[in-house]
Design a protein around this motif. Structure first.
Motif, PDB file in Angstrom:
ATOM      1  N   ILE A   1       4.646  -9.721  -2.502  1.00 27.92           N
ATOM      2  CA  ILE A   1       3.714  -8.942  -3.320  1.00 27.92           C
ATOM      3  C   ILE A   1       3.069  -9.795  -4.422  1.00 27.92           C
ATOM      4  O   ILE A   1       1.850  -9.702  -4.629  1.00 27.92           O
ATOM      5  N   PRO A   2       3.806 -10.661  -5.144  1.00 34.01           N
ATOM      6  CA  PRO A   2       3.139 -11.506  -6.139  1.00 34.01           C
ATOM      7  C   PRO A   2       2.077 -12.418  -5.540  1.00 34.01           C
ATOM      8  O   PRO A   2       1.104 -12.776  -6.220  1.00 34.01           O
ATOM      9  N   VAL A   3       2.247 -12.812  -4.276  1.00 31.75           N
ATOM     10  CA  VAL A   3       1.221 -13.609  -3.601  1.00 31.75           C
ATOM     11  C   VAL A   3      -0.026 -12.774  -3.380  1.00 31.75           C
ATOM     12  O   VAL A   3      -1.151 -13.200  -3.672  1.00 31.75           O
ATOM     13  N   LEU A   4       0.147 -11.568  -2.863  1.00 31.03           N
ATOM     14  CA  LEU A   4      -0.987 -10.684  -2.600  1.00 31.03           C
ATOM     15  C   LEU A   4      -1.729 -10.307  -3.883  1.00 31.03           C
ATOM     16  O   LEU A   4      -2.951 -10.138  -3.881  1.00 31.03           O
ATOM     17  N   LYS A   5      -0.987 -10.187  -4.975  1.00 28.41           N
ATOM     18  CA  LYS A   5      -1.604  -9.827  -6.261  1.00 28.41           C
ATOM     19  C   LYS A   5      -2.266 -11.018  -6.950  1.00 28.41           C
ATOM     20  O   LYS A   5      -2.915 -10.849  -7.986  1.00 28.41           O
TER      21      LYS A   5
ATOM     22  N   ALA B   1       0.826  -1.208   0.000  1.00 27.12           N
ATOM     23  CA  ALA B   1       0.000   0.000   0.000  1.00 27.12           C
ATOM     24  C   ALA B   1       0.863   1.262   0.000  1.00 27.12           C
ATOM     25  O   ALA B   1       0.557   2.241  -0.699  1.00 27.12           O
ATOM     26  N   ARG B   2       1.943   1.247   0.783  1.00 26.62           N
ATOM     27  CA  ARG B   2       2.831   2.413   0.835  1.00 26.62           C
ATOM     28  C   ARG B   2       3.551   2.615  -0.503  1.00 26.62           C
ATOM     29  O   ARG B   2       3.742   3.758  -0.951  1.00 26.62           O
TER      30      ARG B   2
ATOM     31  N   LYS C   1       9.249   9.054  -1.174  1.00 24.32           N
ATOM     32  CA  LYS C   1       8.094   8.669  -0.359  1.00 24.32           C
ATOM     33  C   LYS C   1       7.936   7.153  -0.242  1.00 24.32           C
ATOM     34  O   LYS C   1       7.131   6.691   0.570  1.00 24.32           O
ATOM     35  N   GLN C   2       8.658   6.418  -1.049  1.00 23.91           N
ATOM     36  CA  GLN C   2       8.523   4.963  -1.021  1.00 23.91           C
ATOM     37  C   GLN C   2       9.123   4.391   0.258  1.00 23.91           C
ATOM     38  O   GLN C   2      10.086   4.946   0.812  1.00 23.91           O
TER      39      GLN C   2
ATOM     40  N   ALA D   1       3.005   5.914  -2.902  1.00 22.50           N
ATOM     41  CA  ALA D   1       4.160   6.750  -3.250  1.00 22.50           C
ATOM     42  C   ALA D   1       4.331   6.927  -4.744  1.00 22.50           C
ATOM     43  O   ALA D   1       4.889   7.926  -5.205  1.00 22.50           O
ATOM     44  N   GLY D   2       3.836   5.954  -5.489  1.00 25.63           N
ATOM     45  CA  GLY D   2       3.974   6.044  -6.940  1.00 25.63           C
ATOM     46  C   GLY D   2       5.428   6.056  -7.369  1.00 25.63           C
ATOM     47  O   GLY D   2       6.239   5.254  -6.891  1.00 25.63           O
TER      48      GLY D   2
END
Length: 381
Positions: free
Chosen positions: A209-213, A186-187, A197-198, A191-192
């Protein structure tokens, strides 16, 4: 170019067996039919009276990571110093020249899902690989295919003197890592492209992240019925995909598993029940699950059972009541689906990899001889 002529083709798309030819070129199946013309210079393999199958696939093993022989130097499948080692990649431990890899090919197992063991709550990524070659990068079918996680006795036993004494601790640690990964993702998204900001780079969070996606599933090691259901509970909490590995007590909760519609990899079923959670181990499990409508793969967990004995495991399941065609699906098309590589392997179809076996008889019969092994259209000697 090679043409396998006049064989009895078991394409594993339909139960019907038919006589025909298979034309192979450039590592792919280019044509399946009858009385196919072979271009000049092409090789012909006469398979009259023989049985032709797609190469066999094991959805869950540690082939190439747990070396032939014993001792610390040959064991590269468990990182016991880190209970949540999701940043590890199984491909980095794989040894293509280990004798067990060639033995697998000579037993007709042309592709496997292999990766970290079950010592950790999160062990790292599995990948799908062919069983011939010298450089793993050239053998890979898909990397990664899943993120390994484990429940039950193994993470408790390896880490009981450190941080993991009870089953609820295992579940809590997995949840904690997934919660942290959600926050990290989410962060990053908020931050884009603004690097200032990342969040600080975290390799473990990046690996999750690949699991969450939903790009890869959690590959959940679970023998006992309550562990299987805990794995499913957590997958639902976080909305992630999951495959169930081992499923030793799956037959005791078959009604629950049918409703969940998750791929089930069953095994290793040969040998003594060496742990408490294996006390209900039976060869009947894959047949019971398949008959109820589950997608079942039969696995060796090699080297627990030597990889080349995958067909023996399928035969033992048939002896315990499994439908023979379902048993063959459990070592061909179903593990291909389990690993997400059914577009390339698991069936004999035009355009797919030329992983082809020619048997003198039924592979589930001990007396049948394996006479030809092709992997990517090349003969394995």
């Amino acid at each position: 170019m090679l043409c396998i002529k006049n064989g009895r083709i078991h394409d594993m798309v339909n139960p019907q067996v038919y006589e025909g030819d298979i034309l192979v070129d450039g590592g792919k199946i280019v044509k399946i039919g009858q009385n196919l013309d072979v271009p000049a210079g092409g090789e012909i393999w006469d398979a009259a009276g023989k049985e032709v199958y797609p190469g066999f696939i094991d959805a869950h093993s540690h082939l190439g990571l747990d070396g032939y022989g014993i001792g610390f130097e040959g064991q590269d499948f468990n990182e016991v110093n880190d209970i949540c080692a999701c940043h590890l990649r199984g491909i980095d431990s794989f040894n293509p020249l280990d004798p067990t890899v060639h033995s697998a090919a000579m037993g007709g197992v042309t592709c496997v899902g292999t990766g970290p063991g079950s010592a950790n709550v999160l062990g790292g990524t599995f990948f799908a690989v062919k069983t011939t070659g010298k450089r793993v990068d050239d053998m890979v079918v898909k990397n990664p295919v899943a993120m390994k996680c484990a429940f039950g006795e193994n993470p408790k036993r390896f880490h009981k003197d450190k941080t993991n004494y009870a089953r609820m601790s295992t579940a809590a640690k997995l949840r904690e890592m997934l919660f942290k990964a959600q926050d990290y993702q989410a962060r990053k998204e908020a931050a884009g492209d603004d690097v200032l900001k990342q969040p600080a780079f975290d390799m473990k969070m990046e690996a999750l992240i690949p699991v969450l996606k939903g790009e890869i599933p959690l590959k959940a090691h679970a023998h006992q019925a309550n562990d299987i259901l805990t794995a499913i509970r957590i997958a639902k909490e976080f909305g992630v995909k999951m495959t169930l590995e081992h499923c030793t007590e799956g037959h005791l909760i078959v009604d629950e598993l049918v409703g969940e519609n998750l791929p089930c990899a069953v095994g290793p079923s040969l040998g003594h029940a060496t742990k408490f959670e294996l006390q209900n181990k039976t060869w009947a499990t894959p047949g019971i699950l398949a008959a109820a409508g589950c997608q079942v793969s039969i696995i060796t967990d090699a080297p627990v059972i030597p990889q080349q004995h995958l067909t023996l495991c399928a035969a033992m399941a048939v002896k315990a009541g499994m439908d023979p065609y379902e048993a063959m699906k459990a070592i061909t098309v179903n593990p291909a689906r389990h690993l997400g590589i059914e577009d390339r392997v698991g069936t004999l179809e035009e355009g797919k990899d030329a992983d082809i076996l020619v048997y003198s008889g039924c592979p589930l019969e001990v007396a049948s001889a394996l006479e030809l092994v092709l992997i990517d259209g090349r003969r394995v000697d």
